[in-house]
Motif scaffolding. Structure first.
Motif, PDB file in Angstrom:
ATOM      1  N   ALA A  75       0.837  -1.206   0.000  1.00 32.58           N
ATOM      2  CA  ALA A  75       0.000   0.000   0.000  1.00 32.58           C
ATOM      3  C   ALA A  75       0.870   1.253   0.000  1.00 32.58           C
ATOM      4  CB  ALA A  75      -0.941  -0.001   1.191  1.00 32.58           C
ATOM      5  N   LEU A  76       1.942   1.229   0.770  1.00 28.70           N
ATOM      6  CA  LEU A  76       2.860   2.372   0.814  1.00 28.70           C
ATOM      7  C   LEU A  76       3.513   2.606  -0.551  1.00 28.70           C
ATOM      8  CD1 LEU A  76       4.343   4.553   2.445  1.00 28.70           C
ATOM      9  CD2 LEU A  76       6.053   2.811   3.010  1.00 28.70           C
ATOM     10  N   GLN A  77       3.950   1.526  -1.198  1.00 31.73           N
ATOM     11  CA  GLN A  77       4.539   1.645  -2.540  1.00 31.73           C
ATOM     12  C   GLN A  77       3.549   2.275  -3.509  1.00 31.73           C
ATOM     13  OE1 GLN A  77       6.455  -1.819  -4.352  1.00 31.73           O
ATOM     14  NE2 GLN A  77       6.579  -2.726  -2.305  1.00 31.73           N
ATOM     15  N   PHE A  78       2.286   1.799  -3.455  1.00 35.79           N
ATOM     16  CA  PHE A  78       1.268   2.321  -4.358  1.00 35.79           C
ATOM     17  C   PHE A  78       0.987   3.797  -4.078  1.00 35.79           C
ATOM     18  CE2 PHE A  78      -3.113   3.324  -5.443  1.00 35.79           C
ATOM     19  CZ  PHE A  78      -3.062   3.094  -6.803  1.00 35.79           C
ATOM     20  N   ASN A  79       0.856   4.159  -2.807  1.00 36.75           N
ATOM     21  CA  ASN A  79       0.590   5.558  -2.437  1.00 36.75           C
ATOM     22  C   ASN A  79       1.677   6.479  -2.984  1.00 36.75           C
ATOM     23  OD1 ASN A  79      -1.758   5.008  -0.949  1.00 36.75           O
ATOM     24  ND2 ASN A  79      -0.565   4.541   0.876  1.00 36.75           N
ATOM     25  N   GLU A  80       2.922   6.092  -2.793  1.00 38.80           N
ATOM     26  CA  GLU A  80       4.032   6.934  -3.245  1.00 38.80           C
ATOM     27  C   GLU A  80       4.056   7.053  -4.765  1.00 38.80           C
ATOM     28  OE1 GLU A  80       5.861   8.906  -1.273  1.00 38.80           O
ATOM     29  OE2 GLU A  80       4.485   8.120   0.228  1.00 38.80           O
ATOM     30  N   LYS A  81       3.799   5.961  -5.464  1.00 40.40           N
ATOM     31  CA  LYS A  81       3.771   5.997  -6.931  1.00 40.40           C
ATOM     32  C   LYS A  81       2.642   6.907  -7.433  1.00 40.40           C
ATOM     33  CE  LYS A  81       5.961   1.672  -8.238  1.00 40.40           C
ATOM     34  NZ  LYS A  81       6.903   2.176  -9.212  1.00 40.40           N
ATOM     35  N   MET A  82       1.495   6.825  -6.770  1.00 40.13           N
ATOM     36  CA  MET A  82       0.346   7.639  -7.174  1.00 40.13           C
ATOM     37  C   MET A  82       0.639   9.126  -6.975  1.00 40.13           C
ATOM     38  SD  MET A  82      -2.481   6.730  -8.448  1.00 40.13           S
ATOM     39  CE  MET A  82      -4.014   7.418  -8.895  1.00 40.13           C
ATOM     40  N   LYS A  83       1.162   9.475  -5.827  1.00 38.25           N
ATOM     41  CA  LYS A  83       1.478  10.879  -5.536  1.00 38.25           C
ATOM     42  C   LYS A  83       2.551  11.399  -6.487  1.00 38.25           C
ATOM     43  CE  LYS A  83       0.178  10.548  -0.693  1.00 38.25           C
ATOM     44  NZ  LYS A  83       0.636  10.493   0.696  1.00 38.25           N
ATOM     45  N   GLU A  84       3.572  10.597  -6.698  1.00 43.24           N
ATOM     46  CA  GLU A  84       4.660  10.994  -7.594  1.00 43.24           C
ATOM     47  C   GLU A  84       4.151  11.202  -9.017  1.00 43.24           C
ATOM     48  OE1 GLU A  84       8.317   8.702  -9.673  1.00 43.24           O
ATOM     49  OE2 GLU A  84       8.202   8.488  -7.494  1.00 43.24           O
ATOM     50  N   TYR A  85       3.251  10.324  -9.482  1.00 43.58           N
ATOM     51  CA  TYR A  85       2.730  10.432 -10.851  1.00 43.58           C
ATOM     52  C   TYR A  85       1.935  11.725 -11.034  1.00 43.58           C
ATOM     53  CZ  TYR A  85       1.297   8.687 -15.399  1.00 43.58           C
ATOM     54  OH  TYR A  85       1.126   8.528 -16.756  1.00 43.58           O
ATOM     55  N   TYR A  86       1.100  12.053 -10.064  1.00 39.59           N
ATOM     56  CA  TYR A  86       0.326  13.295 -10.153  1.00 39.59           C
ATOM     57  C   TYR A  86       1.238  14.521 -10.103  1.00 39.59           C
ATOM     58  CZ  TYR A  86      -4.548  11.988 -10.354  1.00 39.59           C
ATOM     59  OH  TYR A  86      -5.765  11.546 -10.795  1.00 39.59           O
ATOM     60  N   GLN A  87       2.251  14.483  -9.268  1.00 39.04           N
ATOM     61  CA  GLN A  87       3.164  15.626  -9.179  1.00 39.04           C
ATOM     62  C   GLN A  87       3.980  15.784 -10.460  1.00 39.04           C
ATOM     63  OE1 GLN A  87       5.156  14.593  -5.485  1.00 39.04           O
ATOM     64  NE2 GLN A  87       4.191  16.344  -4.485  1.00 39.04           N
ATOM     65  N   ARG A  88       4.377  14.681 -11.055  1.00 38.69           N
ATOM     66  CA  ARG A  88       5.205  14.733 -12.259  1.00 38.69           C
ATOM     67  C   ARG A  88       4.403  15.112 -13.505  1.00 38.69           C
ATOM     68  NH1 ARG A  88       7.470   9.652 -12.137  1.00 38.69           N
ATOM     69  NH2 ARG A  88       5.821   8.883 -13.479  1.00 38.69           N
ATOM     70  N   ASN A  89       3.130  14.744 -13.559  1.00 43.10           N
ATOM     71  CA  ASN A  89       2.344  14.914 -14.777  1.00 43.10           C
ATOM     72  C   ASN A  89       1.274  15.988 -14.718  1.00 43.10           C
ATOM     73  OD1 ASN A  89       3.393  12.715 -16.595  1.00 43.10           O
ATOM     74  ND2 ASN A  89       2.949  11.563 -14.749  1.00 43.10           N
ATOM     75  N   THR A  90       1.169  16.682 -13.594  1.00 45.29           N
ATOM     76  CA  THR A  90       0.214  17.791 -13.503  1.00 45.29           C
ATOM     77  C   THR A  90       0.866  18.936 -12.741  1.00 45.29           C
ATOM     78  OG1 THR A  90      -0.791  17.223 -11.369  1.00 45.29           O
ATOM     79  CG2 THR A  90      -1.715  16.138 -13.321  1.00 45.29           C
ATOM     80  N   SER A  91       0.196  20.054 -12.769  1.00 48.72           N
ATOM     81  CA  SER A  91       0.662  21.200 -11.970  1.00 48.72           C
ATOM     82  C   SER A  91      -0.206  21.355 -10.721  1.00 48.72           C
ATOM     83  CB  SER A  91       0.617  22.469 -12.813  1.00 48.72           C
ATOM     84  OG  SER A  91      -0.704  22.704 -13.248  1.00 48.72           O
ATOM     85  N   LEU A  92      -0.969  20.334 -10.385  1.00 48.32           N
ATOM     86  CA  LEU A  92      -1.857  20.395  -9.235  1.00 48.32           C
ATOM     87  C   LEU A  92      -1.062  20.334  -7.934  1.00 48.32           C
ATOM     88  CD1 LEU A  92      -4.607  17.866 -10.397  1.00 48.32           C
ATOM     89  CD2 LEU A  92      -4.656  20.356 -10.561  1.00 48.32           C
ATOM     90  N   ALA A  93      -1.550  21.066  -6.951  1.00 43.59           N
ATOM     91  CA  ALA A  93      -0.941  21.008  -5.618  1.00 43.59           C
ATOM     92  C   ALA A  93      -1.438  19.739  -4.927  1.00 43.59           C
ATOM     93  CB  ALA A  93      -1.337  22.235  -4.806  1.00 43.59           C
ATOM     94  N   LEU A  94      -0.535  19.033  -4.292  1.00 43.81           N
ATOM     95  CA  LEU A  94      -0.882  17.823  -3.558  1.00 43.81           C
ATOM     96  C   LEU A  94      -1.184  18.219  -2.109  1.00 43.81           C
ATOM     97  CD1 LEU A  94      -1.078  14.750  -3.859  1.00 43.81           C
ATOM     98  CD2 LEU A  94       1.319  14.632  -3.184  1.00 43.81           C
ATOM     99  N   LEU A  95      -2.464  18.136  -1.729  1.00 43.95           N
ATOM    100  CA  LEU A  95      -2.894  18.539  -0.384  1.00 43.95           C
ATOM    101  C   LEU A  95      -3.204  17.315   0.469  1.00 43.95           C
ATOM    102  CD1 LEU A  95      -5.381  21.447  -1.248  1.00 43.95           C
ATOM    103  CD2 LEU A  95      -2.956  21.609  -0.675  1.00 43.95           C
ATOM    104  N   PRO A  96      -2.978  17.395   1.774  1.00 38.41           N
ATOM    105  CA  PRO A  96      -3.292  16.255   2.646  1.00 38.41           C
ATOM    106  C   PRO A  96      -4.801  16.020   2.795  1.00 38.41           C
ATOM    107  CG  PRO A  96      -2.339  18.076   3.899  1.00 38.41           C
ATOM    108  CD  PRO A  96      -2.296  18.469   2.472  1.00 38.41           C
ATOM    109  N   SER A  97      -5.609  17.062   2.586  1.00 32.82           N
ATOM    110  CA  SER A  97      -7.070  16.918   2.647  1.00 32.82           C
ATOM    111  C   SER A  97      -7.729  18.067   1.892  1.00 32.82           C
ATOM    112  CB  SER A  97      -7.552  16.896   4.101  1.00 32.82           C
ATOM    113  OG  SER A  97      -7.230  18.117   4.731  1.00 32.82           O
ATOM    114  N   ASN A  98      -9.003  17.874   1.583  1.00 33.12           N
ATOM    115  CA  ASN A  98      -9.848  18.902   0.948  1.00 33.12           C
ATOM    116  C   ASN A  98      -9.331  19.384  -0.410  1.00 33.12           C
ATOM    117  OD1 ASN A  98     -11.581  18.816   3.193  1.00 33.12           O
ATOM    118  ND2 ASN A  98     -10.265  20.281   4.273  1.00 33.12           N
ATOM    119  N   GLY A  99      -8.748  18.501  -1.209  1.00 35.36           N
ATOM    120  CA  GLY A  99      -8.330  18.879  -2.555  1.00 35.36           C
ATOM    121  C   GLY A  99      -9.532  18.987  -3.485  1.00 35.36           C
TER     122      GLY A  99
END
Length: 189
Positions: A75-99
């Protein structure tokens, strides 16, 4: 004298041709720039993603394990890959809640099944399958919300054990799952 006239006439026509060529190049460049600017207005796109301009952030809630199989840190591996993919491929801010967009879910299956039977009633290959249930919430456009299962697999030879191939197959499977989830949530495919 005639030679000088011809040489002078050639120089004049050569200069006209160079000026005309420069004008055409400049005009072509202007058209290209106008095309680029006109297609980038409104909804913007990056690497296959199509998001409304009012979406500025994404929240990826930590996915959990809801299966007995698999490594403890899956689960940790998947979470990190997901966050990294969004950061690398979008300009969206990664928020801990209420995105503006939110992804959450569970890993529901980690299975090894035999495939490709042989004449000896043994499998020539085994298949490692990982399934993830994803709930996507778009707080700006509720019509794009979904709750869907994503699954991907890789085969490995029967003469190898899962522990021999796990470290090689899991990253490949997770990469594909991340891309599929990204395409569904941000690419609107």
């Amino acid at each position: 004298m005639i030679l000088k006239k011809i040489d002078f006439k050639w120089k004049v026509e050569s200069k006209k041709w160079k000026v005309e060529l420069r004008q055409r190049c400049l005009l072509f460049t202007v058209y290209c720039l106008l095309f680029a600017f006109s297609t980038s207005c409104g909804i913007y796109s990056f690497k296959g993603a199509t998001l409304s301009p009012d979406i500025k952030s994404v929240t990826i809630v930590n996915f959990t394990m809801f299966t007995a199989g698999g490594p403890a840190n899956l689960a940790l591996q998947f979470n990190e890959k997901m966050k990294e993919y969004y950061q690398r491929n979008t300009s969206l801010a990664l928020l801990p809640s209420n995105g503006d967009m939110q992804l959450e879910g569970t890993i529901t299956a980690y299975e090894v099944t035999p495939t490709a039977p042989t004449a000896n009633d043994q499998a020539a290959f085994n298949r490692l399958t990982i399934t993830i249930q994803v709930k996507f919430t778009n707080n700006k456009d509720e019509e794009k919300n979904f709750d869907q299962s994503f699954s991907f697999f890789k085969d490995f030879p029967q003469n190898q054990t899962l522990s021999q191939v796990e470290s090689r197959l899991i990253p490949v499977i997770l990469d594909q799952l991340v891309q599929d989830i990204f395409n569904k949530s941000a690419g609107d495919w």
